[in-house]
Motif scaffolding. Structure first.
Motif, PDB file in Angstrom:
ATOM      1  N   GLU A  24       7.612  -7.481  18.333  1.00 26.82           N
ATOM      2  CA  GLU A  24       7.214  -8.751  17.722  1.00 26.82           C
ATOM      3  C   GLU A  24       6.277  -9.579  18.604  1.00 26.82           C
ATOM      4  OE1 GLU A  24       9.433 -12.518  15.708  1.00 26.82           O
ATOM      5  OE2 GLU A  24      10.401 -10.561  15.552  1.00 26.82           O
ATOM      6  N   MET A  33      10.336 -10.689   7.994  1.00 24.35           N
ATOM      7  CA  MET A  33      10.721 -10.604   9.403  1.00 24.35           C
ATOM      8  C   MET A  33      11.467 -11.873   9.800  1.00 24.35           C
ATOM      9  SD  MET A  33       7.311  -8.850  11.046  1.00 24.35           S
ATOM     10  CE  MET A  33       7.914  -8.837  12.723  1.00 24.35           C
ATOM     11  N   TRP A  34      10.914 -13.025   9.438  1.00 22.13           N
ATOM     12  CA  TRP A  34      11.567 -14.309   9.696  1.00 22.13           C
ATOM     13  C   TRP A  34      10.945 -15.403   8.857  1.00 22.13           C
ATOM     14  CZ3 TRP A  34       7.583 -17.142  11.645  1.00 22.13           C
ATOM     15  CH2 TRP A  34       6.652 -16.506  12.451  1.00 22.13           C
ATOM     16  N   ASN A  35      11.763 -16.464   8.615  1.00 22.56           N
ATOM     17  CA  ASN A  35      11.336 -17.639   7.855  1.00 22.56           C
ATOM     18  C   ASN A  35      11.824 -18.869   8.622  1.00 22.56           C
ATOM     19  OD1 ASN A  35      10.823 -19.734   6.088  1.00 22.56           O
ATOM     20  ND2 ASN A  35      12.009 -18.888   4.402  1.00 22.56           N
ATOM     21  N   ARG A  36      10.894 -19.612   9.176  1.00 19.48           N
ATOM     22  CA  ARG A  36      11.224 -20.822   9.932  1.00 19.48           C
ATOM     23  C   ARG A  36      10.789 -22.082   9.199  1.00 19.48           C
ATOM     24  NH1 ARG A  36       8.715 -17.729  14.892  1.00 19.48           N
ATOM     25  NH2 ARG A  36      10.494 -16.418  15.409  1.00 19.48           N
ATOM     26  N   MET A  72       6.373 -18.214   8.711  1.00 23.16           N
ATOM     27  CA  MET A  72       6.953 -17.042   8.065  1.00 23.16           C
ATOM     28  C   MET A  72       6.158 -15.810   8.449  1.00 23.16           C
ATOM     29  SD  MET A  72       7.554 -16.340   4.012  1.00 23.16           S
ATOM     30  CE  MET A  72       9.226 -16.889   3.890  1.00 23.16           C
TER      31      MET A  72
END
Length: 189
Positions: A96, A28-31, A64
């Motif tokens: 989300e 979904m996302w990686n920060r 993440m």
């Protein structure tokens, strides 16, 4: 009485409209600002969907997130480090921010998990979740190590053999070396 029934029917029909289409399975996302190269495999049962979060072991916001379709094979590449792994799960995806709405349930790993890599080995983890008596349980959490190997293939091609000119002066043999490198990963035995 008819008005109450009509009102209840309108509410019941509107509820599914609040649910969003569930995301596709995967990242979904990686920060984390670090390349994600290490394996995390999660096995689940059908009937619910999951969001896996990785957060720093000493606290803080997750870095993440990955979306899991219940019952399907799931593999996520994660960054190196030691992470707290937790799962949100439910049946109706609400987005989300709300996740699975007010019915979102949480399951957390007992201990942080370390992900790392050496010269020829990637160290990841595999986790298995099941529902037992209405509660989600982690029934297995163990290492998943991938061994990497490098294969070098060479081929020598004699270029003089390709020239059939009787008027050409003899020269030292010309050759070309064709090199192919291939990296392969497999589960370590």
């Amino acid at each position: 009485m008819r008005r109450v029934f009509a009102l209840l029917m309108m509410i019941a029909l509107a509820l599914p409209a609040w649910a969003e289409d569930r995301p596709r399975a995967g990242l979904m996302w990686n920060r984390s600002r670090v390349p994600a190269t290490l394996p995390l495999v999660v096995k689940t049962m059908p009937g619910r969907d999951y969001v896996v979060f990785l957060a720093p072991q000493d606290g803080g916001d997750p870095v993440m997130a990955g979306y899991i379709h219940g019952g399907e094979f799931f593999r996520l590449l994660v960054p190196p480090g030691t992470w707290t792994v937790l799962f949100a799960h439910g049946r109706e995806w609400q987005g989300e921010d709300a996740l699975f709405g007010p019915l979102t349930e949480w399951t957390r790993m007992d201990r942080p998990m370390s992900f790392g890599a050496g010269v020829a080995r990637k160290q990841g983890h595999i986790i298995r979740l099941i529902e037992n008596g209405g509660q989600m349980q982690i029934v297995f959490a163990g290492p998943l190590d991938l061994c990497q190997g490098l294969t070098l293939t060479t081929e020598r091609i004699d270029l003089d053999d390709e020239r059939d000119d009787p008027n050409r002066l003899p020269t030292p043999g010309l050759r070309r070396l064709d090199i192919d490198l291939d990296t392969r990963s497999r589960v370590c035995g």
